[in-house]
Design a protein around this motif. Structure first.
Motif, PDB file in Angstrom:
ATOM      1  N   GLU A 174       0.829  -1.199   0.000  1.00  0.00           N
ATOM      2  CA  GLU A 174       0.000   0.000   0.000  1.00  0.00           C
ATOM      3  C   GLU A 174       0.869   1.256   0.000  1.00  0.00           C
ATOM      4  OE1 GLU A 174      -3.615  -0.334   2.224  1.00  0.00           O
ATOM      5  OE2 GLU A 174      -3.538   1.814   2.722  1.00  0.00           O
ATOM      6  N   LYS A 175       2.060   1.172   0.639  1.00  0.00           N
ATOM      7  CA  LYS A 175       2.920   2.361   0.700  1.00  0.00           C
ATOM      8  C   LYS A 175       3.728   2.555  -0.585  1.00  0.00           C
ATOM      9  CE  LYS A 175       6.297   4.972   3.234  1.00  0.00           C
ATOM     10  NZ  LYS A 175       7.256   5.133   4.302  1.00  0.00           N
ATOM     11  N   ALA A 176       4.119   1.441  -1.202  1.00  0.00           N
ATOM     12  CA  ALA A 176       4.976   1.579  -2.382  1.00  0.00           C
ATOM     13  C   ALA A 176       4.744   0.460  -3.372  1.00  0.00           C
ATOM     14  CB  ALA A 176       6.450   1.594  -1.976  1.00  0.00           C
ATOM     15  N   GLY A 196      11.692   2.764  -6.909  1.00  0.00           N
ATOM     16  CA  GLY A 196      12.765   2.956  -7.886  1.00  0.00           C
ATOM     17  C   GLY A 196      13.745   1.823  -7.915  1.00  0.00           C
ATOM     18  N   ALA A 197      14.729   1.957  -8.797  1.00  0.00           N
ATOM     19  CA  ALA A 197      15.846   1.018  -8.800  1.00  0.00           C
ATOM     20  C   ALA A 197      16.545   1.137  -7.439  1.00  0.00           C
ATOM     21  CB  ALA A 197      16.797   1.363  -9.928  1.00  0.00           C
ATOM     22  N   ASP A 198      17.217   0.061  -7.035  1.00  0.00           N
ATOM     23  CA  ASP A 198      17.851   0.052  -5.710  1.00  0.00           C
ATOM     24  C   ASP A 198      19.099   0.933  -5.742  1.00  0.00           C
ATOM     25  OD1 ASP A 198      19.341  -0.564  -3.385  1.00  0.00           O
ATOM     26  OD2 ASP A 198      18.169  -2.407  -3.157  1.00  0.00           O
ATOM     27  N   ILE A 199      18.975   2.100  -5.107  1.00  0.00           N
ATOM     28  CA  ILE A 199      20.058   3.087  -5.158  1.00  0.00           C
ATOM     29  C   ILE A 199      21.302   2.550  -4.460  1.00  0.00           C
ATOM     30  CG2 ILE A 199      20.730   5.435  -4.487  1.00  0.00           C
ATOM     31  CD1 ILE A 199      17.635   6.086  -4.568  1.00  0.00           C
ATOM     32  N   LYS A 200      21.080   1.769  -3.386  1.00  0.00           N
ATOM     33  CA  LYS A 200      22.251   1.257  -2.649  1.00  0.00           C
ATOM     34  C   LYS A 200      23.016   0.246  -3.493  1.00  0.00           C
ATOM     35  CE  LYS A 200      19.767   2.297   1.550  1.00  0.00           C
ATOM     36  NZ  LYS A 200      18.730   1.799   2.469  1.00  0.00           N
ATOM     37  N   GLU A 201      22.315  -0.489  -4.348  1.00  0.00           N
ATOM     38  CA  GLU A 201      22.999  -1.430  -5.246  1.00  0.00           C
ATOM     39  C   GLU A 201      23.737  -0.673  -6.364  1.00  0.00           C
ATOM     40  OE1 GLU A 201      21.653  -5.571  -7.333  1.00  0.00           O
ATOM     41  OE2 GLU A 201      20.692  -3.798  -8.157  1.00  0.00           O
ATOM     42  N   GLY A 213      10.843   6.497 -10.339  1.00  0.00           N
ATOM     43  CA  GLY A 213      12.009   5.994 -11.066  1.00  0.00           C
ATOM     44  C   GLY A 213      11.694   4.667 -11.746  1.00  0.00           C
ATOM     45  N   GLY A 214      12.493   3.648 -11.429  1.00  0.00           N
ATOM     46  CA  GLY A 214      12.249   2.318 -12.002  1.00  0.00           C
ATOM     47  C   GLY A 214      10.864   1.788 -11.675  1.00  0.00           C
ATOM     48  N   GLY A 215      10.259   2.254 -10.578  1.00  0.00           N
ATOM     49  CA  GLY A 215       8.900   1.822 -10.223  1.00  0.00           C
ATOM     50  C   GLY A 215       7.886   2.354 -11.223  1.00  0.00           C
TER      51      GLY A 215
END
Ligand code: CO8
Length: 258
Positions: free
Chosen positions: A59-61, A65-70, A108-110
């Motif tokens: 419900e929140k997301a 996006g793409a995984d920024i940490k990766e 983003g990627g989402g």
């Protein structure tokens, strides 16, 4: 289909549901999740018992996006040699209609994943955007192309160059989303739409999808020619005979599916 680490899958009649499941990272799309979603779509697309696929998040997301940490540690050579995120393109080759059920953030990627799907059902709390500019990059999973084709140059430039988030009423006005429903009804509505699609002739629905997608990728003349060829070829199917006979006989059609 088991052993997934980042997604959940289930089937309900002829509908398959893929739920992104990295809640602590707001469903950020890392390489593992991409491989699992693409693998699940490939398997469902090959399954004659499935007529439509729903992809959803929490419900929140839907996905933040793409995984920024990766991505953070990668350099130019890494992304080129790994063909970073190219596997997402495989979703465009699925014949089965795919519905994105979007609540919360689709950034983003989402947002790009939602646009890779054929229909977007969005909740009132949905937020769309391409915030990559804030990270010193630009969209990389087709966002600059699909968003522009979906909403036009003026809005795509605005969203991609400012990185702002767009609320769902604006997204609906622009034609990015197919339907807006109360947030708690997003998944159930997407399942109902998927069940409706899955009850039709599979060949006809996959050809309908192919024809609409052709509009994004070709001139009008070429697109109309492609549509005509798909239309004509449907007259070679038992589902065309059944669909038209059922209408004439005032009964429900009993399609072969596939
Ligand atoms: N990547 C990794 N982790 C994330 C992401 C992400 N995209 N988004 C959220 N998270 C994590 C946070 O780091 C946080 O983790 P932790 O608890 O360990 O600190 C957790 O999720 C919860 O996030 P927040 O605390 O930030 O939650 P808020 O409710 O305060 O904020 C937001 C929610 C506004 C969505 C915020 O998380 C945010 O701005 N996220 C990043 C959005 C973003 O910039 N997305 C674009 C990413 S770039 C991209 O998608 C490029 C695609 C193209 C690549 C193609 C390559 C070829």
């Amino acid at each position: 289909m088991t052993d997934f680490q980042t997604i959940l899958t289930e089937t309900d009649g002829r509908v398959a549901v893929i739920t992104l499941n990295r809640p602590k990272a707001l469903n950020a799309l890392n390489t593992e999740l991409m491989g699992e979603v693409v693998g699940a779509v490939r398997a469902f697309d090959a399954d004659p018992g499935i007529g439509a696929i729903v992809i959803t998040g929490s419900e929140k997301a839907f996905a933040a996006g793409a995984d920024i940490k990766e991505m953070q540690e990668k350099d130019f050579a890494d992304v080129v040699t790994e063909q970073f995120f190219v596997a997402w393109d495989e979703l465009t080759r699925a014949r089965t209609p795919i519905i994105a059920a979007v609540s919360g953030y689709a950034l983003g990627g989402g947002c790009e994943l939602a646009m890779l799907c054929d229909i977007i059902i969005a909740g009132e709390n949905a937020r769309f955007g391409q915030p990559e500019i804030n990270l010193g990059v630009i969209p990389g999973i087709g966002g600059s192309q699909r968003l522009t084709r979906a909403v036009g140059k003026a809005k795509a430039m605005d969203l991609i160059l400012t990185g702002r988030q767009m609320k769902v009423d604006e997204a609906e006005k622009l034609g990015l989303v197919s339907r807006v429903v109360p947030t708690e009804e997003v998944v159930s509505t997407a399942r109902e739409v998927a069940a409706t699609i899955a009850s039709k002739s599979f060949i006809a629905s996959s050809y309908g999808k192919e024809a609409v997608n052709r509009a994004f990728e070709s001139s009008l003349t070429e697109g109309v020619r492609a549509e005509r060829s798909l239309f004509y070829s449907l007259f070679a199917t038992a589902d065309q005979t059944e669909g038209m006979s059922a209408f004439a006989e005032k009964r429900e059609p009993n399609f072969l599916h596939r």
